[in-house]
Design a protein around this motif. Structure first.
Motif, short mmCIF file in Angstrom:
data_model
loop_
_atom_site.label_atom_id
_atom_site.label_comp_id
_atom_site.label_asym_id
_atom_site.label_seq_id
_atom_site.Cartn_x
_atom_site.Cartn_y
_atom_site.Cartn_z
N SER A 149 0.84 -1.20 0.00
CA SER A 149 0.00 0.00 0.00
C SER A 149 0.86 1.24 0.00
CB SER A 149 -0.91 0.01 1.23
OG SER A 149 -0.15 -0.02 2.43
N GLY A 150 0.51 2.16 -0.88
CA GLY A 150 1.23 3.42 -0.91
C GLY A 150 0.28 4.61 -0.92
N GLY A 151 -0.61 4.76 0.03
CA GLY A 151 -0.66 3.92 1.20
C GLY A 151 -2.09 3.63 1.64
N ILE A 152 -2.15 2.94 2.76
CA ILE A 152 -3.39 2.86 3.54
C ILE A 152 -3.53 4.16 4.33
CG2 ILE A 152 -4.46 1.75 5.54
CD1 ILE A 152 -4.78 0.12 3.03
N MET A 153 -4.67 4.82 4.19
CA MET A 153 -4.91 6.07 4.92
C MET A 153 -5.46 5.73 6.30
SD MET A 153 -3.83 8.32 2.78
CE MET A 153 -2.60 7.11 2.34
N LEU A 154 -4.57 5.66 7.25
CA LEU A 154 -4.88 5.08 8.55
C LEU A 154 -6.02 5.77 9.29
CD1 LEU A 154 -4.17 2.77 10.36
CD2 LEU A 154 -2.26 4.11 11.29
N PRO A 155 -6.24 7.10 9.15
CA PRO A 155 -7.38 7.69 9.85
C PRO A 155 -8.72 7.10 9.46
CG PRO A 155 -5.87 9.41 9.13
CD PRO A 155 -5.39 8.14 8.51
N ASN A 156 -8.78 6.41 8.33
CA ASN A 156 -10.05 5.82 7.88
C ASN A 156 -10.33 4.46 8.50
OD1 ASN A 156 -10.20 8.02 6.15
ND2 ASN A 156 -9.40 6.90 4.40
N HIS A 157 -9.40 3.92 9.30
CA HIS A 157 -9.52 2.53 9.71
C HIS A 157 -9.16 2.34 11.18
CE1 HIS A 157 -9.58 1.59 5.38
NE2 HIS A 157 -8.56 2.41 5.28
N ALA A 158 -9.72 1.29 11.76
CA ALA A 158 -9.26 0.84 13.07
C ALA A 158 -7.95 0.09 12.88
CB ALA A 158 -10.31 -0.07 13.71
N PRO A 159 -6.93 0.37 13.69
CA PRO A 159 -5.65 -0.32 13.52
C PRO A 159 -5.77 -1.84 13.52
CG PRO A 159 -5.37 1.55 14.97
CD PRO A 159 -6.85 1.44 14.70
N MET A 160 -6.65 -2.39 14.33
CA MET A 160 -6.78 -3.85 14.38
C MET A 160 -7.24 -4.40 13.04
SD MET A 160 -8.91 -6.24 17.01
CE MET A 160 -8.83 -8.04 16.85
N VAL A 161 -8.16 -3.70 12.38
CA VAL A 161 -8.66 -4.16 11.08
C VAL A 161 -7.52 -4.20 10.06
CG1 VAL A 161 -10.20 -3.61 9.16
CG2 VAL A 161 -11.02 -3.43 11.51
N ILE A 162 -6.69 -3.15 10.04
CA ILE A 162 -5.56 -3.13 9.12
C ILE A 162 -4.57 -4.24 9.45
CG2 ILE A 162 -3.61 -1.76 8.29
CD1 ILE A 162 -6.43 -0.92 7.30
N ALA A 163 -4.30 -4.47 10.72
CA ALA A 163 -3.41 -5.56 11.11
C ALA A 163 -3.97 -6.90 10.65
CB ALA A 163 -3.20 -5.55 12.62
N GLU A 164 -5.26 -7.10 10.78
CA GLU A 164 -5.87 -8.36 10.32
C GLU A 164 -5.80 -8.48 8.81
OE1 GLU A 164 -9.29 -8.99 13.78
OE2 GLU A 164 -9.73 -7.78 12.00
N GLN A 165 -6.10 -7.40 8.09
CA GLN A 165 -6.07 -7.45 6.63
C GLN A 165 -4.67 -7.77 6.12
OE1 GLN A 165 -7.61 -3.70 5.27
NE2 GLN A 165 -9.75 -4.25 5.67
N PHE A 166 -3.68 -7.05 6.64
CA PHE A 166 -2.33 -7.26 6.14
C PHE A 166 -1.68 -8.50 6.74
CE2 PHE A 166 -3.23 -3.30 4.29
CZ PHE A 166 -2.38 -3.16 3.22
N GLY A 167 -2.14 -8.92 7.91
CA GLY A 167 -1.73 -10.23 8.40
C GLY A 167 -2.25 -11.34 7.52
#
Length: 335
Positions: free
Chosen positions: A74-92
């Protein structure tokens, strides 16, 4: 010599639909895999009819599943739009499916307008939480501890490289403090590039992920057989930036013969300022421009955006770039 990578906004061409853009993205990524590019990143934008990569993690999976070697991220994931756990699960999950090939680049901007932020059910001030959210994602990727109540599954214990993306000094400071690689968005926001790189290198603190500073800078490259052909292809990008100032974002338009008939002098100044790091021309012209850029910045990696209307011409541009900058590295004696 710097590595060369690709930034794909999955542009939707006039007369096309998002499905066309997504097919083109996979096709380009497969060619880039063969041509030796380092990585292939996709960017999150919302409510933009000319960009098809809003569901960025989904598109990353699509591209990674159709390629063999190239890193995808990702260049990039716009983190303010997401819960950190959801991004960790997606990229995990992505790392579990495509081990050793996934990057997580994180940005602080929402990548859209405020009305769309509300539609995403996010607060307008979420960007203020960006440093803590990055730390939270790092914690979710760390090995799970005994008794840990909340885990990212998949995610815990996986080695997903995190990058900080930015276009100001804020991201440079954060990346340096956390010991993370830093990517600057100079392909559209060039003003603070040199200062940000200097600050990042001066303040960098080694981390478990990264022992020494690592910098990436975005540039626009339009390569063709001749300077004139490349300049004509570039008018699609110039129209897009002009339309942004007009508040009329739309589909990627076909090239035109004379851009001077399209923009006003003020629009030309604005768009050209944002496109300062655009290298447009024949292979020799592009090579000379990129070599000057590398000498001035000292970056470890160049991330190349090439919004070209015709897919065949876009493939050819990246092929020419691979020939001049990957097969024969910039600054090599053969040049």
């Amino acid at each position: 010599m710097p590595a060369i990578s690709i930034l794909d906004l999955a542009p939707v061409p006039a007369g096309g639909v998002p499905a066309d853009a997504l097919r083109n993205s996979l096709d380009l990524a497969q060619h880039a895999d063969d041509w030796g590019y380092q990585r292939y990143w996709l960017a999150e934008h919302h409510n933009m009819i000319g960009i098809a990569s809003a569901a960025t993690a989904v598109v990353i999976g699509h591209v990674a599943g159709g390629t063999r070697r190239i890193r995808v991220g990702s260049g990039g994931i716009m983190l303010p739009n997401h819960a950190p756990m959801v991004i960790a699960e997606q990229f995990g999950t992505l790392e579990s499916l495509y081990p050793g090939r996934i990057d997580l680049g994180l940005g602080r901007a929402p990548g859209t307008d405020q009305r769309t932020v509300r539609a995403l059910r996010r607060a307008a001030d979420n960007s203020d939480n960006f440093p803590n959210d990055v730390l939270e994602i790092q914690a979710f990727f760390a090995p799970a501890q005994p008794g840990q109540v909340v885990q990212a599954v998949p995610g815990a214990g996986l080695n997903v490289p995190i990058w900080i993306l930015g276009s100001s000094l804020f991201g440079a400071q954060l990346a340096a403090m956390l010991g993370l690689p830093y990517a600057f968005a100079s392909h559209f926001a060039p003003d603070a590039l040199i200062q940000a790189l200097q600050l990042y290198r001066e303040k960098f603190e080694p981390s478990e992920q990264l022992k020494r500073p690592y910098t990436m800078a975005g540039v626009n490259v339009i390569a063709a057989e001749t300077d004139a052909e490349a300049r004509r292809l570039f008018t699609s990008v110039q129209q897009s930036f002009t339309n942004m100032f007009r508040g009329t974002r739309g589909l990627l338009q076909p090239p035109i013969d004379d851009i001077e008939t399209y923009w006003t002098p003020v629009e030309k100044q604005q768009a050209s300022g944002m496109l300062r790091y655009a290298f447009v021309g024949s292979p020799d012209t592009v090579r000379r421009g990129l070599e000057r850029f590398v000498e001035a910045t000292g970056v470890d990696e160049i991330m190349v955006a090439s919004a070209i209307y015709d897919h065949g011409a876009r493939l050819r541009s990246y092929q020419l770039l691979a020939d001049l900058a990957i097969k024969q590295p910039l600054g090599s004696p053969s040049h």
